[in-house]
Design an enzyme around this catalytic site. Structure first.
Site, PDB file in Angstrom:
ATOM      1  N   ASN A  95      37.893  30.721  29.896  1.00 27.83           N
ATOM      2  CA  ASN A  95      38.047  29.509  30.711  1.00 27.83           C
ATOM      3  C   ASN A  95      36.776  28.671  30.646  1.00 27.83           C
ATOM      4  OD1 ASN A  95      36.246  30.337  32.981  1.00 27.83           O
ATOM      5  ND2 ASN A  95      37.760  31.975  33.145  1.00 27.83           N
ATOM      6  N   LYS A 104      41.751  41.663  12.927  1.00 33.07           N
ATOM      7  CA  LYS A 104      42.012  40.228  13.106  1.00 33.07           C
ATOM      8  C   LYS A 104      43.505  39.950  12.888  1.00 33.07           C
ATOM      9  CE  LYS A 104      40.709  35.711  11.451  1.00 33.07           C
ATOM     10  NZ  LYS A 104      40.352  34.971  10.269  1.00 33.07           N
ATOM     11  N   PHE A 134      35.148  31.964  46.177  1.00 32.80           N
ATOM     12  CA  PHE A 134      35.280  30.566  45.751  1.00 32.80           C
ATOM     13  C   PHE A 134      36.756  30.302  45.504  1.00 32.80           C
ATOM     14  CE2 PHE A 134      31.299  28.305  44.889  1.00 32.80           C
ATOM     15  CZ  PHE A 134      30.395  29.288  45.239  1.00 32.80           C
ATOM     16  N   LYS A 142      42.432  37.732  50.917  1.00 29.07           N
ATOM     17  CA  LYS A 142      41.378  38.545  50.299  1.00 29.07           C
ATOM     18  C   LYS A 142      40.398  39.094  51.334  1.00 29.07           C
ATOM     19  CE  LYS A 142      41.933  36.023  45.976  1.00 29.07           C
ATOM     20  NZ  LYS A 142      41.532  35.993  44.573  1.00 29.07           N
TER      21      LYS A 142
END
Ligand code: CTP
Length: 413
Positions: free
Chosen positions: A213, A292, A326, A344
């Site tokens: 990300n 791969k 966050f 959480k």
């Protein structure tokens, strides 16, 4: 005023030439009375206002002066003072010294020491209002602030030039208070173990590819750096980033969410505060090919499986720990953030809109809303990630204080 934080601290005071020099005498006196070892250096201009003798008597230390007048001490003096300083304070700071410090000019003892020291820098500017408001001076102040220097705001009132305006040196007590606050903050997380996660995780597909990300790790690194500066034993569990490790932290480098989970859980029992700034991948490829993957005609379908939700797990296992999460959202920020806070089992959550250009991934700034377990919430304006890191740790400290106030140390049971 908690003066004990100054006990044994070495403060180098640079006195530059302005009418407010007489107030610097009182600043030195107060710092010394509060337990600091104060070393004064004066520019040639400063000695036109007050003699070296005054500062020597008040500080109880020799006064360093114009380096060219004492060439034999050149090497020793500015480097020695630069190295011994726990903090360097320029009082009063003229427009001239601010300009030189901003540009890195080193043409006398004070400016050379400023360049040579790694100690935190405090400037107490004092000058005529027009000089203070001049774009050049304002630009220099901004440059110095950006580099981490502390600027003690000039006061407003009657100036030596006969007019009323901003530019007066603040009262000595205000200047000393700023120094005391700095040292108090530097100890504020002493004895606490703070674990910070940062960066994004990488979920391998094959030896050369991964799912990742856009997280750069800047927010988490800024928090870890600030925690270490406040005296915490700081563990930084970090995904791959291009950033230098902050000074004073123990870093544990991981790649995938599961590696991060393992590293965090190993430290968790002995940790007081966890701040999860990492962008953890919720899914990973079901299979990781050891070779791969070769292309073939047509589509390629990847099957993804759920990763552990590390923060949820920490919330379930929570005992004495303070948990900060966050929430990176692109829409319905408040709603999603509050749900994560609850689910959480967090103490507070820092939520930001990652679709905004000036906040979130890859920027130096962030604009956040903080939601607390007791229903309070606050919206913060756009600020640097460094400043936000300090703010988050201030809130952590407040929470820790509340937690300890809640414990009845005297009850039997
Ligand atoms: N987090 C975590 N483990 C995960 C996912 C997230 O520990 N597998 C933590 C993050 O570090 C952050 C908080 O949970 O502190 C919220 O992360 P975010 O990506 O905003 O939310 P998710 O819980 O992943 O929920 P969603 O993707 O549905 O928004």
């Amino acid at each position: 005023m908690n003066t004990s934080v100054l006990q044994g601290k070495k403060i180098v005071v640079g006195v530059t030439g302005g009418i407010a020099v007489y107030k610097a005498v009182d600043v030195v006196s107060k710092l010394r009375k509060a337990g600091a070892e104060v070393h004064v250096m004066m520019t040639r201009e400063a000695t036109e206002f007050v003699t070296e003798l005054t500062f020597r008597e008040i500080s109880g230390q020799p006064v360093a002066q114009d380096m060219w007048a004492k060439v034999q001490q050149y090497n020793v003096e500015h480097i020695a003072l630069a190295n011994l300083a726990d903090l360097m304070l320029i009082v009063p700071a003229t427009a001239n010294i601010l300009a030189k410090a901003a540009q890195g000019i080193a043409d006398d003892l004070v400016t050379t020491t400023l360049l040579a020291t790694k100690a935190p820098l405090f400037f107490a500017p004092a000058m005529n209002t027009n000089m203070l408001e001049h774009p050049a001076t304002q630009h220099n102040l901004t440059l110095l602030r950006e580099r981490g220097a502390h600027i003690i705001e000039p006061a407003t009132g009657h100036l030596a030039c006969g007019v009323e305006g901003k530019g007066r040196l603040p009262e000595p007590a205000v200047i000393v208070e700023a120094v005391l606050d700095y040292f108090a903050e530097a100890k504020s997380l002493q004895g606490k173990k703070v674990l910070v996660t940062a960066g994004g995780t990488e979920e391998p597909l094959d030896p050369v590819r991964f799912l990742g990300n856009r997280s750069t790790g800047r927010m988490g690194y800024a928090i870890a750096e600030a925690a270490a500066r406040r005296g915490a034993e700081t563990i930084l569990v970090t995904g791959p980033t291009g950033l230098d490790l902050p000074v004073g932290v123990r870093a544990i480098k991981v790649r995938s969410a599961r590696e991060m989970e393992q590293a965090v859980l190993e430290e968790y029992d002995s940790t007081d505060v966890v701040i999860k700034a990492a962008a953890v991948a919720d899914y990973r490829p079901k299979e990781t090919s050891s070779q791969k993957i070769k292309k073939s005609d047509g589509e390629l379908t990847l099957t993804l499986v759920r990763n552990p939700d590390i923060l949820y797990e920490l919330g379930q296992k929570k005992k004495h720990q303070l948990l900060v999460g966050f929430a990176a959202e692109t829409n319905d920020l408040e709603d999603y953030a509050k749900k994560k806070l609850e689910k959480k089992n967090l103490d507070f959550i820092v939520a930001n809109d990652v679709s905004a250009k000036d906040a979130g991934f890859g920027t130096d700034t962030n604009r956040v809303q903080i939601f607390y377990r007791d229903g309070r919430e606050e919206s913060q304006p756009l600020m640097s990630k460094t400043k936000l890191a300090g703010l988050i740790l201030d809130r952590v400290k407040e929470h820790l204080n509340e937690m300890y106030e809640g414990i009845d140390l005297f009850s039997k049971g």
